[in-house]
Design a protein around this motif. Structure first.
Motif, mmCIF file in Angstrom:
data_model
loop_
_atom_site.group_PDB
_atom_site.id
_atom_site.type_symbol
_atom_site.label_atom_id
_atom_site.label_comp_id
_atom_site.label_asym_id
_atom_site.label_seq_id
_atom_site.Cartn_x
_atom_site.Cartn_y
_atom_site.Cartn_z
ATOM 1 N N GLN A 102 2.847 -81.719 -28.664
ATOM 2 C CA GLN A 102 3.544 -80.719 -29.468
ATOM 3 C C GLN A 102 2.912 -79.385 -29.115
ATOM 4 O O GLN A 102 1.699 -79.274 -29.104
ATOM 5 C CB GLN A 102 3.321 -80.987 -30.964
ATOM 6 C CG GLN A 102 4.134 -82.138 -31.494
ATOM 7 C CD GLN A 102 5.619 -81.812 -31.511
ATOM 8 O OE1 GLN A 102 6.020 -80.677 -31.274
ATOM 9 N NE2 GLN A 102 6.442 -82.802 -31.746
ATOM 10 N N GLU B 40 13.906 -76.297 -31.753
ATOM 11 C CA GLU B 40 14.054 -77.520 -30.962
ATOM 12 C C GLU B 40 14.592 -77.227 -29.566
ATOM 13 O O GLU B 40 14.734 -78.123 -28.760
ATOM 14 C CB GLU B 40 15.039 -78.489 -31.652
ATOM 15 C CG GLU B 40 14.539 -79.050 -32.963
ATOM 16 C CD GLU B 40 13.243 -79.848 -32.813
ATOM 17 O OE1 GLU B 40 13.106 -80.572 -31.814
ATOM 18 O OE2 GLU B 40 12.365 -79.708 -33.676
ATOM 19 N N ASN C 109 13.117 -88.792 -24.816
ATOM 20 C CA ASN C 109 12.296 -87.799 -25.507
ATOM 21 C C ASN C 109 12.751 -87.598 -26.948
ATOM 22 O O ASN C 109 11.947 -87.441 -27.848
ATOM 23 C CB ASN C 109 12.360 -86.463 -24.773
ATOM 24 C CG ASN C 109 11.694 -86.567 -23.419
ATOM 25 O OD1 ASN C 109 10.934 -87.495 -23.190
ATOM 26 N ND2 ASN C 109 11.997 -85.650 -22.519
ATOM 27 N N LYS C 110 14.073 -87.568 -27.148
ATOM 28 C CA LYS C 110 14.590 -87.332 -28.505
ATOM 29 C C LYS C 110 14.203 -88.455 -29.440
ATOM 30 O O LYS C 110 13.726 -88.216 -30.540
ATOM 31 C CB LYS C 110 16.115 -87.222 -28.477
ATOM 32 C CG LYS C 110 16.577 -85.815 -28.261
ATOM 33 C CD LYS C 110 17.787 -85.463 -29.094
ATOM 34 C CE LYS C 110 17.981 -83.976 -29.079
ATOM 35 N NZ LYS C 110 18.503 -83.448 -27.829
ATOM 36 N N GLU D 259 7.964 -88.048 -35.746
ATOM 37 C CA GLU D 259 8.086 -87.274 -36.982
ATOM 38 C C GLU D 259 8.217 -88.204 -38.179
ATOM 39 O O GLU D 259 7.562 -88.060 -39.186
ATOM 40 C CB GLU D 259 9.353 -86.400 -36.940
ATOM 41 C CG GLU D 259 9.298 -85.282 -35.945
ATOM 42 C CD GLU D 259 8.364 -84.168 -36.380
ATOM 43 O OE1 GLU D 259 7.648 -84.332 -37.379
ATOM 44 O OE2 GLU D 259 8.352 -83.132 -35.701
ATOM 45 N N ARG E 224 10.556 -88.269 -30.243
ATOM 46 C CA ARG E 224 10.231 -87.160 -31.147
ATOM 47 C C ARG E 224 10.635 -87.510 -32.570
ATOM 48 O O ARG E 224 9.915 -87.273 -33.519
ATOM 49 C CB ARG E 224 10.988 -85.923 -30.656
ATOM 50 C CG ARG E 224 11.125 -84.812 -31.667
ATOM 51 C CD ARG E 224 10.331 -83.619 -31.248
ATOM 52 N NE ARG E 224 10.693 -82.432 -32.002
ATOM 53 C CZ ARG E 224 10.281 -82.165 -33.229
ATOM 54 N NH1 ARG E 224 9.499 -83.020 -33.862
ATOM 55 N NH2 ARG E 224 10.625 -81.061 -33.841
ATOM 56 N N GLU F 231 5.158 -83.927 -22.141
ATOM 57 C CA GLU F 231 6.261 -84.314 -23.016
ATOM 58 C C GLU F 231 5.800 -84.923 -24.320
ATOM 59 O O GLU F 231 6.514 -84.881 -25.307
ATOM 60 C CB GLU F 231 7.200 -85.255 -22.279
ATOM 61 C CG GLU F 231 8.258 -84.420 -21.579
ATOM 62 C CD GLU F 231 8.941 -85.129 -20.460
ATOM 63 O OE1 GLU F 231 8.731 -86.340 -20.296
ATOM 64 O OE2 GLU F 231 9.680 -84.464 -19.744
ATOM 65 N N GLN F 232 4.594 -85.493 -24.307
ATOM 66 C CA GLN F 232 4.101 -86.079 -25.565
ATOM 67 C C GLN F 232 3.501 -85.004 -26.472
ATOM 68 O O GLN F 232 3.331 -85.209 -27.641
ATOM 69 C CB GLN F 232 3.012 -87.119 -25.287
ATOM 70 C CG GLN F 232 3.537 -88.463 -24.806
ATOM 71 C CD GLN F 232 3.961 -88.414 -23.367
ATOM 72 O OE1 GLN F 232 3.281 -87.832 -22.534
ATOM 73 N NE2 GLN F 232 5.085 -89.022 -23.043
#
Length: 1289
Positions: free
Chosen positions: A555, A579, A762-763, A770, A766, A552-553
């Motif tokens: 990319q 996404e 998670n959102k 960013e 993320r 999950e971490q």
């Protein structure tokens, strides 16, 4: 893969796993189907009370409202053959529910009793699927008990009615009859319509025969069932007992191998099915044609877009098969991507509570054909795509981005449809026969053309279409989409039929052709769009195991680089698509399969297509154009199907007599018999497909090999990994179709709650990564990688998540947005409380930490008020819908860093939450709610401008405060001050300020982030000198406060004699800093004049910088500007700050000219501008004396003089330092700075006014300075209007 892929644990190769019979169990008699009855009851009571109220006697109440023939009764699985197969355990509840989703239906001889076919899907825990095909028909009820039970129910019902006397007229369900809607009819008439009299009427009940298969051969299964049913209803008995045919299909018909076709025998005729090879698109056997006829191209493409972006999709139709066809078609057209979320194409009535699942879903809801859309109470509609299949109508979520090249795409699809005689806007009122006629007409045309009867002029197909009743609509669509009918050619089949004899009928072949053509066109969109996706896949640096644990971490795809290559119009769609879960899973699969052998079959097909495109595109793969590339693979794909159908590869064993006891297999006209279970329970002992004796593990290997071709689940371990890696806490692909006890419902909802929390974590993570990444870049660490588009996408997806959380377990809602509805209820409550008593919490002051001793004037802080923020949003007339308001409110709260705080306050009204939400709702799970608010709190670490940057045209109130110096007689000031504020989106124009107050609020269109303030006065009165410390400006909606430091005099004869100054501002980071920082200490980022404040008063307090430091400052300043231009346009900061800010170009060049500047004597100010003016005079006298060294030099000198003169002649009173700033800005804009430095270094005036150690006299230093400034030549610098007002060079 939907459509093609069968179960992950599938048979060693049999065509069908089970044959099932469902219907009325005469042993148990009539049991009301409580769950579906309950649902209907709730629906009915909702329409009555507006709010659902569970009443203890729900079922009785409901069942008396409906006439007995209209009630639902429990259906049972009566028989299944064989009892069980190990590779596909029989799920009795699921099969029972999906064969007859609405339970048993009763009819009398007066009703129509056509058999109905539909298919369904059962999704297992691991995501694998089994397919079901069922045919429902009506049989006469022979059991006397059942008939008399029905009669008794009628007596009770009529008695009840006599008591009530009047039928409930508002409720359609309660009195609907087979002949339509009879809302206002009298009781007697009602009883006549919907009645049953044992002496007069024949009672019929529904029964269903069903095949459960590992792969979806829909057409073949439909034929098998129809022929079996025909055998029972035809006057002559079938050639063999039914058992023979069923035994044959269960044990003797194999699955066709990949790339082969198979022929086997039904009761009356041969049945053919064919399966694509591993290099073709996966198996898909539903008629795409039907979907386009029902919805039309435009709607299909919109629905397709919603599915790709993982919105919630609800299909609504009276026909189970239509729900299934639309759902399967949409998911099949997504190739190579796969729908990753809840997928229930037919939602049984008893599972209606599943509609408030707070996850993306694709579900089909059966309508009774009477209730229109407005009667449907859906818990969440904020991001719902609602498709009314029967009425050609689709309701889209707000701000749905366009599919890339949508118009050309629609045109390409329309051309194919028209070649098959299907109007692109769909057959609005198509009866089956009409559409058959049309397709035949188009085929006749094609064959006639081949026989040479028709000349090849394009007009003919047009003439032919003209007779069609849809031509008017067609022409309208043609105009809209720009399809030219002139160009339209009815496509000829590539092969002439002479040499190939197709084994199936023409109509069926047409369906195959149309299916493959449309699917190829859709698949081609993705191969074009993602032709170079492999370049951007981020391969894990560590081994697979650790990659999975940190999945999950990680990319897995370089989104920013991929998007930066895409044409601008694609970005809104693509940035959101990247996404999605389906895209992430697709890339995960890619990372998992390094070598060709274990490559996922779907991926293998896709990659081979991408490689072909790469070969064709000789141009560099990274340069994407938005040129529309039409599909070129159709002919080849059609050819392979045609070959399979022309030459059947396998023929199965024919049905034969079985070893049955005498008297078995008796034939009774009109009744489907109870079959002999002994002969059907086991297959033949030695059969090359069943391999019964092989050890289990081999059988597993086998089925895996067999299935990898079209399934994604090859090796168990990978499957487990991908499940875990992507498990968002809600692996629920399909609700458990079992007895729905409260505990099961609770458990499902608990899974949802956990899933929502995980998704939220998670959102937020993320978004922070960013954002932090980007801010780190702005501070000079690393490379920038998030785009404005991407940030917008992330915020939009956060809004969607909030809507889903707010609609989970919701029971009272107004409007389409659950979040806004809650806010409105809250507002209403507060207003009630405020009227009843005083109420303080709405305005919490943030600055409780203000220092009491600090008396420096500052703005009174903004109140933090959730209600006030709502009011701001309500006042924005541009936002029309509830969903829009909720989103704007979320954006505003994010920008103000109050999202978590506001939502906490909203949820602190426990009474309200209890009133609006069911017990199991996410918002009533206290721990999860706390964690959720805590995750949102982390957004306060970064600055968002997601409100300011989006609502660019709204009016915003700004508050201005000017702070003059307390020390030097500010109170005596007599002139009239003015101010003009500029931001990234515009400027205010000159605003007069009341002299004695120096504080005001005004409204103007959103200025965006503020950049500069021009401040000045009109020099009137006796004491027109003004020392301004700083100016503060605050956006009253978002609370952003900007500080514009000045620290210099405005007045003739003071400082540099300036009456106006341009101040460069900075955003104050936290609300407290406004007061914490005393005015005397310079702030972080400021007008350059701060440094220059005392620069020229006496040499002692000049900041002494050595030449090295000065060179470094110039380097930094120029570097800042270069970086600015390397960022994508949407993300560049303020250029003004880089030119005129604290470490900007102006102040750096000022240091250059200050270095070694002779200051004549104390208390006499000499400014750089004085030196520049002297230089100008020198050059002008040279011109007059015509002592011209060389042409180049002359042009530079003339330019220099022209600029100085123009700046001196400006009507503005900007003072000497202001003039220097203007000269530097203009020089940067016109790329002249390095020329002027060279010019001045050689000027004799420099020798007079500078000491020998001065930087400007050191040739090597001057040369390196010139080289640095030359780098600015390649950039097109546009200056903010405020910097060059009043100058026209």
């Amino acid at each position: 893969m939907s459509g093609g892929s069968g179960g992950g644990s599938s048979a060693p190769g049999r065509f069908a796993d089970y044959f099932v019979i469902c219907g009325l169990d005469t042993e148990t008699g009539l049991e009301p189907d409580e769950l579906s009855a309950l649902c209907q009851y709730i629906q009915a009571s909702k329409t009555r009370d507006g709010v659902s109220r569970f009443i203890s006697s729900a079922t009785e109440g409901e069942n008396f409202e409906q006439t007995p023939l209209r009630r639902t009764f429990k259906s049972k699985v009566l028989a299944r053959y064989p009892e069980n197969v190990e590779w596909n355990p029989f799920d009795q509840d699921a099969v029972g529910m999906l064969c007859m989703p609405k339970g048993l239906a009763f009819k009398t001889q007066a009703d129509s009793r056509e058999p109905q076919f539909h298919s369904f899907i059962i999704t297992r825990e691991d995501g694998s699927r089994t397919f079901g095909f069922s045919l429902t028909f009506f049989e006469e009820v022979t059991s006397k008990q059942i008939c008399s039970a029905m009669q008794t129910l009628y007596h009770m019902h009529n008695a009840e009615y006599d008591i009530l006397h009047t039928p409930p007229t508002n409720d359609k369900d309660s009195c609907c009859s087979s002949t339509g809607d009879c809302n206002g009819t009298s009781v007697s008439k009602l009883q006549r319509f919907n009645s049953y009299d044992i002496s007069r009427d024949t009672l019929y009940v529904s029964k269903c025969i069903c095949l459960i298969t590992p792969m979806s051969f829909m057409k073949a299964c439909k034929k098998v069932l129809e022929q079996l049913h025909q055998a029972v209803t035809s006057p002559q008995p079938p050639p063999l007992p039914l058992e023979s045919y069923i035994y044959n299909i269960l044990y003797e018909v194999p699955l066709p191998p990949a790339g082969r076709s198979l022929k086997f025998s039904g009761v009356y005729g041969p049945i053919i099915c064919q399966r694509p090879s591993t290099s073709e698109l996966p198996l898909f056997d539903f008629p795409v044609k039907e979907v386009f006829e029902l919805l039309g191209v435009e709607n299909v493409v919109q629905l397709f877009t919603c599915a790709l972006l993982e919105f919630q999709i609800l299909l609504y139709s009276q026909h189970y098969q239509r729900l299934m066809t639309v759902a399967e078609t949409i998911t099949a057209l997504m190739f190579p991507f796969q729908w990753q979320h809840v997928y229930v194409p037919i939602l049984p009535a008893s599972l209606l509570h599943f509609l408030d699942a707070p996850v993306p879903y694709l579900m089909g809801l059966h309508s009774n054909g009477l209730d229109d859309r407005s009667k449907l109470e859906l818990p969440q509609e904020a991001n719902l795509c609602f498709v009314d299949v029967d009425n050609h109508f689709i309701e889209l979520p707000e701000d749905l981005p366009q599919f890339p090249n949508k118009l050309e795409f629609i045109q390409e699809i329309s051309e194919i449809l028209m070649a098959f005689g299907i109007p692109p806007e769909g057959n609005l009122h198509c009866s089956e026969s009409a559409s058959k006629m049309k397709s035949l007409r188009a085929c006749d045309l094609v064959s006639d053309k081949r026989n040479g009867n028709i000349a090849g002029s394009p007009l003919n197909s047009y003439e032919l279409l003209k007779e069609n009743e849809t031509i008017a609509r067609l022409q309208a669509l043609v105009k809209r989409t720009g399809v030219s009918l002139e160009k339209l050619e009815v496509r000829e089949e590539t092969s002439s039929k002479k040499d190939l004899k197709i084994q199936c009928d023409e109509e069926e072949f047409k369906i195959y052709q149309l299916n493959i053509q449309i699917r190829e066109v859709f698949a081609n969109r993705f191969t074009q769009m993602f032709a170079d996706y492999e370049v951007f896949v981020i391969q894990p640096s560590q081994d697979k195991e650790s990659w999975f644990t940190n999945r999950e971490q990680m990319q897995n795809f370089d989104k920013a680089s991929f998007l930066s290559d895409q044409p601008e119009p694609y970005l809104p769609f693509l940035s959101r698509f990247l996404e999605t879960q389906m895209f992430a899973s697709f890339i995960d699969n890619k990372i998992m399969c390094h070598d060709e052998d274990d490559k996922d079959p779907v991926l293998r097909v896709f990659d081979s297509r991408v490689d072909k495109i790469r070969l064709l595109n000789v141009r560099t793969p990274t340069l994407r154009t938005s040129m529309y590339q039409k599909c070129t693979t159709i002919d080849e794909a059609e050819k392979s199907i045609e070959l399979r159908l022309a030459k059947i590869d396998h023929t199965a064993v024919h049905p034969h007599l079985l070893d049955m006891k005498i008297g078995q297999g008796k034939y009774e006209l009109g009744f489907f018999p109870k079959l002999q279970s002994d002969v059907l329970s086991t297959g033949p002992a030695s059969n090359k497909w069943t391999k019964r004796n092989a050890p289990a593990q081999w059988r597993r290997k086998d089925r895996q090999k067999q299935h990898t071709e079209h399934l994604r689940l090859d090796n168990d371990q990978r499957e487990k990994y991908i499940q875990e890696a992507r498990n968002l806490g809600s692996t629920i692909r399909q609700p458990k179709l079992s007895n729905l006890s409260p505990s099961v419902i609770a458990q499902t909802n608990w899974k949802f709650v956990e899933g929502l929390l995980k998704e939220c974590r998670n959102k937020t993570k993320r978004m922070l990564v960013e954002k932090m990444g980007r801010e780190a870049v702005e501070l000079g660490h690393g490379e920038v990688n998030i785009t404005g588009v991407e940030e917008n996408t992330l915020i939009a997806s956060l809004c969607d998540l909030l809507e889903r959380i707010w609609s989970h377990g919701l029971q009272v809602k107004q409007g389409k947005s659950a979040l806004w509805s809650h806010l409105l209820h809250y507002l209403e409550n507060r207003q009630r409380k405020t009227t009843s008593g005083s109420f303080s919490t709405s305005g919490i002051l943030l600055d409780s930490e203000r220092r009491k001793s600090d008396t420096s004037p500052a703005m009174s802080p903004l109140r933090i008020s959730l209600i006030q923020d709502m009011r701001h949003i309500q006042n924005i007339s541009e936002i029309k819908t509830d969903v829009g308001k909720a989103r704007a409110w979320v954006r505003l709260s994010m920008e103000k860093k109050l999202l978590s705080r506001h939502l906490k306050q909203l949820l602190s009204d426990h009474e309200l939450t209890k009133k609006l939400y069911k017990r199991y709702a996410f918002l009533r799970c206290d721990d999860e709610k706390e964690q959720f608010l805590y995750h949102l709190l982390s957004f306060n670490a970064v600055d968002y401008f997601c409100f300011t940057n989006v609502f660019t045209t709204i009016l915003i109130p700004y508050h201005i405060l000017i702070v003059p110096s307390k020390k030097l007689g500010g109170s005596m000031f007599t002139a009239n001050p003015w101010i003009c504020i500029s931001g990234e989106l515009g400027e205010t124009g000159v605003l007069q300020i009341p002299r004695n107050i120096l504080e005001m609020t005004f409204e103007c269109q959103n200025l965006g982030k503020l950049t500069t303030v021009q401040i000045g006065h009109d020099n009137s009165g006796l004491y027109a000198k003004w020392l301004v410390e700083y100016v503060m400006v605050r956006n009253e909606i978002t609370g952003h406060t900007y500080k514009f430091p000045c620290g210099r005099w405005l007045g003739k004869g003071m400082d540099d004699g300036s009456l106006e100054r341009i101040l460069v501002g900075e955003l104050l980071t936290s609300h407290t800093e406004v007061d914490e920082r005393q005015c005397r200490t310079p702030p972080l980022q400021q007008s350059p004049s701060m440094i220059r404040r005392f620069v020229t008063i006496s040499p002692n307090n000049k900041p002494k910088l050595n030449t090295g430091q000065i060179q470094e400052a110039i380097g930094e300043a120029v570097n800042g500007i270069v970086k600015h231009f390397h960022k994508p346009e949407k993300e560049r900061g303020s250029l003004t700050l880089l030119l005129c800010g604290e470490s900007g170009l102006v102040s750096a060049l000022e240091q250059v000219f200050q270095h070694g500047f002779k200051s004549p004597r104390l208390f006499k100010n000499v400014f750089i501008w004085d030196f520049l003016e002297k230089a100008q005079t020198y050059y002008e006298t040279l011109e007059q004396n015509e002592m011209v060294p060389e042409e180049n030099w002359q042009i530079r000198a003339r330019n220099f003089c022209r600029f100085i003169t123009a700046i001196n002649n400006t009507p503005r009173n900007i003072g000497k330092d202001g003039k220097f700033q203007m000269l530097v800005c203009l020089g940067a804009r016109d790329h002249l700075l390095h020329h002027w430095i060279a010019l001045l270094a050689d000027c004799p005036i420099t020798a007079q006014m500078y000491e020998d150690i001065a930087l400007i006299k050191d040739h090597t230093l001057v040369n390196s300075l010139i080289r640095v400034l030359q780098t600015l030549q390649e950039f097109n610098i546009t200056l903010e209007a405020s910097l060059v007002k009043g100058i026209d060079i």
